[in-house]
Every structure is written in structure tokens, then in C-alpha cells.
Design a protein around this motif. Structure first.
Motif, short mmCIF file in Angstrom:
data_model
loop_
_atom_site.label_atom_id
_atom_site.label_comp_id
_atom_site.label_asym_id
_atom_site.label_seq_id
_atom_site.Cartn_x
_atom_site.Cartn_y
_atom_site.Cartn_z
N PRO A 73 -3.09 -0.28 -4.91
CA PRO A 73 -4.38 0.26 -4.48
C PRO A 73 -5.13 -0.57 -3.40
N SER B 39 2.16 2.41 -3.21
CA SER B 39 1.09 2.91 -4.09
C SER B 39 0.26 1.83 -4.78
N GLN C 180 -7.04 -0.67 0.12
CA GLN C 180 -7.84 0.35 0.80
C GLN C 180 -7.84 0.24 2.33
N LYS D 54 0.84 -1.20 0.00
CA LYS D 54 0.00 0.00 0.00
C LYS D 54 0.87 1.25 0.00
#
Length: 168
Positions: free
Chosen positions: A37, A35, A39, A32
Motif C-alpha cells: 500500500p 499491491s 501511495q 507498489k
């Protein structure tokens, strides 16, 4: 909702097998921070960044039969092994998630010891601080781990190496 499950499933599939809940938490957090994705929200905990959302999502995937969780007794503790089931692979075909370079990064992380990933994730957690402040945090918050300056240097180098995998 299921898109976030599919992203997590893609990480499991890319890794083949992940051994250890702590390792899983650190691998997803590091990805994460690079970068990818994911959440899930993380907060600092005993062993570095931890996500209750991630724990619950993995539990849901196990309950749906998409992830296999094998509990093994190792000395005085239990260790968990995670793999994608056939049902999980079928589910993933419905949700194509493009995450170039994820496999390279996760394969690399999966080969590292949990202790080292704990250090790497801690360095990344405090990435808004100067290097000296990060070292101070590590020596204070992780004093029981007895990390050395050389190990912290190795963590910074490792992070740069992972970033290069994404750029190439």
C-alpha cells in the motif's frame, strides 16, 4: 499524511539499508505494483518509473531525523545510503503498519543490481501491454541499456518469484 511516511519508513526498516536513490525508487515502485500500500504516484522517466512524491517524502523523513542519508563519493558520482535512525524507529512504534511479506520482497530486491531493478520496474510499468509490446518498448526506450531478450525473460521470472513470496 504521516501514515504514508510510516509506510515508507517500514520499507526502510525492512530493508536495513538501501544504497542508491535509483534503487530506492525501483524497490518502492515494484512493491507498489505487487499491491503493497504505497501511495506515491510514479511516471516514466529516464531510468524507468520515478516518483517526485517519493523523493520529497524521503527528503522530509531525512529533515525530521527519521532517516539517515549518507552521501558517498564513488568514482565520478555520488551514491546515497539510507537507514532508519533511532528517532525513526520510535516514530514507527506509534504507527504500526502491517505489511506481511514486505521484508522478504524488499530483501530480495535489495540484493539485485539497480540495472536489473530498472528493467523489472519498466516491465511492470507497461504491464497492460503484451509481452511483445513490452519488449519493443524496452528496446526503444532503454536502448542505451542494451537489455537482451534473456534479461527481459529473467525480469518476468523475477516478477513471478516475487508474487510467489507474497502468496506463500
Amino acid at each position: 499524511m504521516l501514515k504514508d511516511h510510516a509506510k515508507l519508513m517500514s520499507a526502510f526498516l525492512a530493508s536495513g539499508e538501501i544504497t542508491g536513490r535509483k534503487k530506492l525508487q525501483k524497490m518502492i515502485y515494484i512493491a507498489k505494483k505487487l499491491s503493497f500500500p504505497f501511495q506515491e504516484k510514479f511516471q516514466f522517466h529516464f531510468y524507468g518509473p520515478y516518483s517526485e512524491e517519493l523523493t520529497l517524502r524521503v527528503e522530509e523523513l531525512c529533515n525530521m531525523g527519521f532517516i539517515s542519508e549518507l552521501k558517498e563519493k564513488k568514482g565520478g558520482y555520488f551514491q546515497y545510503r539510507y537507514t532508519v535512525t533511532e528517532e525513526g524507529q520510535g516514530f514507527l512504534k506509534m504507527y504500526e503498519t502491517e505489511m506481511p511479506f514486505l521484508k522478504d520482497c524488499l530483501d530480495d530486491m535489495n540484493e539485485q543490481p539497480s540495472r536489473f531493478l530498472e528493467l523489472v520496474s519498466t516491465v511492470l510499468y507497461f504491464d497492460n501491454l503484451s509481452r511483445e509490446e513490452v519488449e519493443e518498448k524496452i528496446f526503444t526506450l532503454k536502448s542505451k541499456q542494451k537489455y537482451t531478450v534473456e534479461e527481459i525473460d529473467a525480469a518476468y521470472e523475477y516478477i513471478e518469484g516475487l508474487k510467489q513470496k507474497i502468496l506463500n
